[in-house]
Every structure is written in structure tokens, then in C-alpha cells.
Design a protein around this motif. Structure first.
Motif, PDB file in Angstrom:
ATOM      1  N   ALA A  23       2.450  64.338 104.789  1.00 25.90           N
ATOM      2  CA  ALA A  23       1.045  64.167 104.379  1.00 25.90           C
ATOM      3  C   ALA A  23       0.307  63.281 105.391  1.00 25.90           C
ATOM      4  O   ALA A  23      -0.867  63.528 105.700  1.00 25.90           O
ATOM      5  CB  ALA A  23       0.980  63.555 102.983  1.00 25.90           C
ATOM      6  N   LEU A 128      -3.094  60.690  98.130  1.00 23.15           N
ATOM      7  CA  LEU A 128      -1.755  60.937  97.579  1.00 23.15           C
ATOM      8  C   LEU A 128      -1.342  59.718  96.756  1.00 23.15           C
ATOM      9  O   LEU A 128      -1.253  58.607  97.285  1.00 23.15           O
ATOM     10  CB  LEU A 128      -0.745  61.166  98.717  1.00 23.15           C
ATOM     11  N   GLU A 190      -3.732  64.416  95.240  1.00 20.56           N
ATOM     12  CA  GLU A 190      -2.363  64.923  95.118  1.00 20.56           C
ATOM     13  C   GLU A 190      -1.512  63.815  94.505  1.00 20.56           C
ATOM     14  O   GLU A 190      -1.760  62.626  94.725  1.00 20.56           O
ATOM     15  CB  GLU A 190      -1.845  65.294  96.513  1.00 20.56           C
TER      16      GLU A 190
END
Ligand code: PGA
Length: 240
Positions: A23, A128, A190
Motif C-alpha cells: 500500500a 489504510l 481501506e
């Protein structure tokens, strides 16, 4: 929701670290929500190793701690801030100004919670969010009964959580904490939820496959559009 099951917690930790590193490679300015406790330790060790080998660059990453205990000095070795610094952040090439913590020493913790929400918005939201799950299904310190639309706030800890935390604090377990709310968490673009060990098997099954209910705060993740779950075999053992 994508669920991955690994042989043991070491492999789970390595896979979670790879997930996070990938990521960061896709978005070097990733805004990353961090957790404390037992759950992320292998993952953090692997991230440190990857950073030392220049396999991942944290220089532009921003981090936000998910929660913090109240009535503890922030220098206490088991404050969330100390845990994050000692298990991860101090070994990464991440500038101090990019690390964000809930300020339990603030004279006005309620307004510190509000300021945290604003800071998250100011940087464009969390890309995230890492999560663990408590034995009672809590996310962060959002204990059972926490509203799904709750924001960063001060909360009372339940007996289950205090009993669990006695391993760190002995008789001086904090009674209250500050935590991102479930609404705050659900706004992350996410989510990566991790859990290991037999003790988590029941609550993992309830959260992932049971009804979505405030009695099991983590069940709200069933409604998140981009939630990945990484479990070891033991934690996955009660999944249908
Ligand atoms: P743990 O705690 O990582 O120590 O299992 C998780 C939690 O209570 O959220």
C-alpha cells in the motif's frame, strides 16, 4: 470482505507487513491508522526489517494511533504512544511530525479528541486502518454498545477489557480511554483486521459471520467496502 487464513501468527504478521508495504509503494504518502497490543507485533517487526533493508520507505507516510488510555502519563511504557514508538515508529524513517497520537495528557481530552478528528480530515482521511479485535468484539476502545456512527471520544473501559489489560498494568488498570469512533474507523478507505490465537476464535466468527450489531462492534466491518481480514488457523477455527 476478503478473509485470509495463515498457518500461524508469524506468517500472518509477515503477510500483513507485505500488505502494508505494498500500500505504501502504491501511495508513498499513505495515511496509516496504527494499533497497539499483541496483535500487530510480528507485523511491526517485519515492517522494521523491510525498512532497514530499504524495501519500504516511510519518509512521507503519516500515522494516526487508534486509541490511548486516559489517566496515564504518555511516557508510561504501556501507553499506546510508548508502545507504538517502541515496537515500530522509532525504527522507521518516518519524521516525528508525521506521527499522530491521541493526547491523554491534554487538560481537555474531549477537545483533544475533536482536534484529532480535524487533523485526520486535514490530511485527507485515513487510507489504510489497521485493526485488532478485543475478546468482547471491541475495535480500538469502542466497547460493546458503542454507536456505529460514533466519533473520536472518551470512553469507559469494560470489565473484560480491564481484566485483559491487567497483564500490562497490574492493579492500576486505566478505567477510561480515548478512541477513534466506529464512524471514524469506517471512513478509512481501506481496513486490515488481524487476529491470532484460539482465544479470539469465537469473537472472530461472531464479528465476521454473525449479525451486524452494536453488541459486537467489529461486526460493523461486514459493511465496509474494502476490508481485508488476516487470521491464523486458530483464530479462524470457529468460522463456518
Ligand atoms: P490484543 O488486543 O492485540 O492484545 O489481542 C486487541 C484488542 O483488544 O483490540
Amino acid at each position: 470482505m476478503k478473509i485470509f487464513v495463515y498457518e500461524n501468527r508469524e506468517i500472518l504478521g509477515k503477510e500483513a507487513a507485505k500488505f502494508i508495504a505494498s500500500a505504501i509503494r502504491k501511495n508513498p504518502k499513505l495515511v496509516l491508522g496504527l494499533i497497539t497490543g499483541e496483535t500487530p507485533l510480528e507485523c511491526y517487526r517485519e515492517l522494521v526489517r523491510m525498512c532497514e533493508r530499504d524495501e519500504v520507505d516511510f519518509s512521507q507516510v503519516k500515522t494516526f494511533a487508534l486509541d490511548e488510555y486516559l489517566e496515564l502519563p504518555s511516557s508510561h511504557p504501556y501507553s499506546c504512544k510508548s508502545q507504538l514508538l517502541e515496537t515500530l515508529l522509532r525504527y522507521l524513517n518516518i519524521p516525528h511530525k508525521n506521527m499522530h497520537f491521541l493526547d491523554a495528557s491534554s487538560p481537555n481530552p474531549a477537545s483533544a479528541c475533536q482536534a484529532y478528528e480535524e487533523e485526520i480530515k486535514r490530511v485527507g482521511g485515513i487510507d489504510l486502518q489497521l485493526l485488532g479485535i478485543g475478546l468482547n468484539g471491541h475495535l480500538g476502545l469502542n466497547e460493546p454498545g458503542s454507536p456505529f456512527d460514533s466519533r473520536t471520544r472518551i470512553v469507559e473501559l469494560t470489565e473484560t477489557t480491564k481484566t485483559y489489560l491487567a497483564r500490562y498494568f497490574g492493579e492500576r488498570v486505566p478505567k477510561k480511554g480515548m478512541t477513534m469512533g466506529l464512524g471514524t474507523i469506517m471512513e478509512a478507505r481501506e481496513i486490515l483486521l488481524m487476529a491470532h490465537g484460539q482465544a479470539k476464535a469465537d469473537i472472530v466468527a461472531k464479528a465476521l459471520k454473525g449479525p451486524v450489531t452494536t453488541k459486537v462492534p467489529a461486526s460493523i466491518l461486514q459493511r465496509h467496502p474494502a476490508c481485508t481480514v488476516m487470521l491464523d488457523k486458530a483464530a479462524a477455527s470457529r468460522l463456518p
